[in-house]
Motif scaffolding. Structure first.
Motif, PDB file in Angstrom:
ATOM      1  N   GLY A  91       0.771  -1.083  -0.162  1.00  0.00           N
ATOM      2  CA  GLY A  91      -0.008  -0.075   0.052  1.00  0.00           C
ATOM      3  C   GLY A  91       0.873   1.290   0.121  1.00  0.00           C
ATOM      4  N   ILE A  92       1.952   1.142   0.470  1.00  0.00           N
ATOM      5  CA  ILE A  92       2.909   2.333   0.452  1.00  0.00           C
ATOM      6  C   ILE A  92       2.973   3.110  -1.052  1.00  0.00           C
ATOM      7  N   MET A  93       3.474   2.188  -1.873  1.00  0.00           N
ATOM      8  CA  MET A  93       3.525   2.540  -3.416  1.00  0.00           C
ATOM      9  C   MET A  93       2.318   3.317  -4.037  1.00  0.00           C
TER      10      MET A  93
ATOM     11  N   LEU B  28       8.439   8.194   0.666  1.00  0.00           N
ATOM     12  CA  LEU B  28       8.694   7.624  -0.402  1.00  0.00           C
ATOM     13  C   LEU B  28       8.853   8.591  -1.431  1.00  0.00           C
ATOM     14  N   SER B  29       7.681   9.319  -1.575  1.00  0.00           N
ATOM     15  CA  SER B  29       7.827  10.375  -2.746  1.00  0.00           C
ATOM     16  C   SER B  29       9.057  11.388  -2.494  1.00  0.00           C
ATOM     17  N   ALA B  30       9.100  11.857  -1.488  1.00  0.00           N
ATOM     18  CA  ALA B  30      10.007  12.889  -1.162  1.00  0.00           C
ATOM     19  C   ALA B  30      11.650  12.268  -1.450  1.00  0.00           C
ATOM     20  N   GLY B  31      11.755  10.978  -0.924  1.00  0.00           N
ATOM     21  CA  GLY B  31      13.023  10.579  -1.408  1.00  0.00           C
ATOM     22  C   GLY B  31      13.126  10.280  -2.856  1.00  0.00           C
ATOM     23  N   LEU B  32      12.144   9.834  -3.366  1.00  0.00           N
ATOM     24  CA  LEU B  32      12.394   9.646  -4.905  1.00  0.00           C
ATOM     25  C   LEU B  32      12.661  10.770  -5.710  1.00  0.00           C
ATOM     26  N   VAL B  33      12.003  11.947  -5.163  1.00  0.00           N
ATOM     27  CA  VAL B  33      12.233  13.386  -6.031  1.00  0.00           C
ATOM     28  C   VAL B  33      13.793  13.627  -5.689  1.00  0.00           C
ATOM     29  N   GLU B  34      14.343  13.404  -4.434  1.00  0.00           N
ATOM     30  CA  GLU B  34      15.613  13.991  -3.969  1.00  0.00           C
ATOM     31  C   GLU B  34      16.412  13.063  -5.057  1.00  0.00           C
TER      32      GLU B  34
END
Length: 560
Positions: A338-340, A499-505
């Motif tokens: 569910g995180i994705m 996770l979204s913030a980490g992927l963007v970074e």
């Protein structure tokens, strides 16, 4: 025997603590009060939170970075507090009194927030519209109010949906079938509240004033409390079963202490109470499963367990206690998928909004739609799909599958995860089209309404994934841990944001290495945002594959 048929078989009691009479309590006679409560509470929450960033920057005069950090910290607290509320509900207070107690805290916070934006001395001083200054005391009062709201919502979020599920007897096949319909309409009520908040209240705050803009949500929350208490005589209540964390710890400790003990071939030799009731208050016994057999050692009886008159729970546990812990371990892989989905869902308030800034938001020459208002198309999609799912898809699927709910809970979640992929694909295709339009006709020439399909697809995915997850966690959680497991499911929202913030970074660092502007530069017309959307689509495909692998091996809970 006929008299016994008048009472529920799942251990629920009425408001006086008597066994719940199925003809006078619960079912759909009690649910309108719960749905009304949830609709008003969500209207209050979204009506207050949707524009907080603007309030921080324009009224409290905070810098963008400071406002963003403060908003993130507050939002994170809102999704962390349900773990506290869920624990208290399952362990000590019960869902009714947890909702009642935290609702009062919620109203107090909302009222204080409205006062901080309207009462002279508490409200910021403004020289003109959107040019204000707030003293340290005024800022402090605002944040005290906001964190009271965070505390209040933490007690309500994990309990209300579970409390609605409690109104249907798990031991009755017909009532259990109707429970799935409740979760559909529960999510429908959420979005009715969100629709009013995201349209009318956002406009009131910007164009009329923050005092009224916060005062209406405060009134809505007070109405939510009235709705909830009005149904008191009709509710079915599950008694709290004591600290679940203590019980789970006892299983681990007992299993470790008996790590050298041989497991019996005959599972009937494992320890369980001889009477019909479980050792856990008002919880049903669970059947033994062959997974995680090491934990079964906690239920192996040895001679030292009977030295004293009473049994030490840190040395010997029942099969039901062991199966509680196994059940939590079984839920975790499904929970992780569910995180994705939460990462994809979170793009509505993030990169979809950034994409909209570079598009034409004009409806007429004199009226421009706020970019954030496009989220109402997600809400409208949910409102559109819930009746279709409940009235058309479920009956049609029931004929094909023979399942009382049409699709199993895991099939429903998997369908939602699959549908969400197409939202990212639609966003990527639109971004490619927008960039080509910039080259041909200049910036801001593509209508913002081309974003509607990606919002509408996410709304459809929500009806399958989010509602399915809500129903799944309620049904598969141990009887005495339903609020805590509901809180656990809410945590995917926070983790999806991280996770979204980490992927963007990560993609920003990688794509901008060596001098190019990267995928998500300050000027989006020079970037490649579509690559990021395609990355999320690809990760969602992998997530669906993992989910199918997990779901095919999942063993549903079985009660004795």
């Amino acid at each position: 025997m006929a008299e016994d048929d008048n009472y529920t078989k799942d251990g629920t009691v009425d408001y006086k603590g008597r066994p719940a009479n199925r003809k006078k309590t619960g079912k759909w006679r009690a649910c309108p009060f719960i749905l009304g409560n949830e609709c008003c509470e969500r209207l209050a929450y979204y009506g207050m939170s949707s524009n907080l960033f603007l309030y921080f920057t324009n009224q409290l005069n905070q810098h963008n970075a400071t406002a963003s950090k403060n908003l993130s910290n507050w939002s994170g607290t809102c999704y962390a507090m349900p773990l506290v509320g869920g624990f208290l509900a399952d362990s000590y207070l019960g869902r009714y009194w947890t909702i009642a107690t935290f609702s009062i805290i919620y109203v107090a916070g909302m009222t204080l927030l409205a006062l901080s934006a309207s009462v002279h001395g508490l409200m910021p001083t403004c020289s003109e519209k959107d040019k204000c200054h707030a003293t340290n005391l005024q800022t402090a009062v605002c944040f005290v109010a906001l964190y009271l709201v965070a505390l209040g919502t933490g007690g309500i979020k994990p309990c209300v949906s579970s409390y609605g599920g409690d109104q249907f007897d798990d031991a009755d096949e017909e009532e259990n079938r109707r429970k799935g319909s409740f979760f559909n309409w529960f999510y429908f009520a959420i979005n009715i509240g969100a629709l009013f908040a995201g349209s009318v209240l956002v406009w009131v705050q910007v164009n009329v004033g923050w005092g009224l803009g916060f005062g209406i949500p405060a009134g809505a929350m007070a109405l939510a409390v009235v709705f909830f208490f009005s149904g008191t005589r009709l509710y079915r209540n599950q008694k709290p079963g004591g600290s679940p964390l203590t019980r789970l710890s006892q299983v681990v400790v007992a299993a470790v202490r008996k790590h050298n003990v041989q497991l019996p071939d005959d599972i009937s030799l494992l320890y369980e109470t001889s009477d019909a009731d479980s050792v856990i208050v008002e919880s049903r016994k669970l059947e033994h499963t062959n997974e995680l057999r090491y934990l079964d050692k906690a239920a192996v009886e040895i001679e030292s367990d009977h030295v004293r008159d009473s049994i030490n729970p840190w040395s010997l546990c029942t099969v039901t206690q062991v199966e509680e812990l196994k059940g939590i371990f079984r839920l975790l892989p499904v929970w992780a998928t569910g995180i994705m989905f939460s990462t994809v869902y979170g793009q509505m308030g993030n990169l979809f909004l950034l994409q909209a800034v570079y598009m034409d938001a004009r409806i007429t020459s004199h009226f421009t739609i706020p970019q954030a208002s496009l989220t109402i198309f997600d809400t409208l999609s949910v409102i559109f799909w819930v009746p279709i799912y409940d009235g058309l898809i479920v009956p049609a699927a029931r004929k094909l599958t023979g399942c009382p709910t049409g699709l199993t809970q895991l099939q429903r979640i998997g369908t939602g995860l699959f549908i969400s992929i197409f939202s990212m694909v639609a966003a990527a295709v639109l971004e490619v089209y927008r960039l080509r339009a910039v080259l041909r006709h200049g910036p801001g020439t593509v209508s913002i309404f081309w974003q509607v399909p990606q919002y509408f697809i996410i709304g459809c995915a929500e009806v399958f994934a989010n509602i399915g997850q809500m129903e799944f966690f309620y049904g598969e959680a141990p009887d005495s841990m339903r609020s805590l497991c509901a809180a656990l499911s809410l945590a995917t929202t926070a983790l999806g944001s991280y996770l979204s913030a980490g992927l963007v970074e990560a993609v920003t660092a990688a794509s901008a290495r060596g001098g190019p502007p990267g995928w998500i530069p300050d000027d989006l017309n020079r970037g490649n945002l579509h690559y990021f959307f395609l990355l999320l689509a690809g990760l969602s495909v992998v997530n669906v594959v993992v989910f199918v692998f997990v779901a095919r091996r999942y063993i549903y809970k079985k009660v004795v």
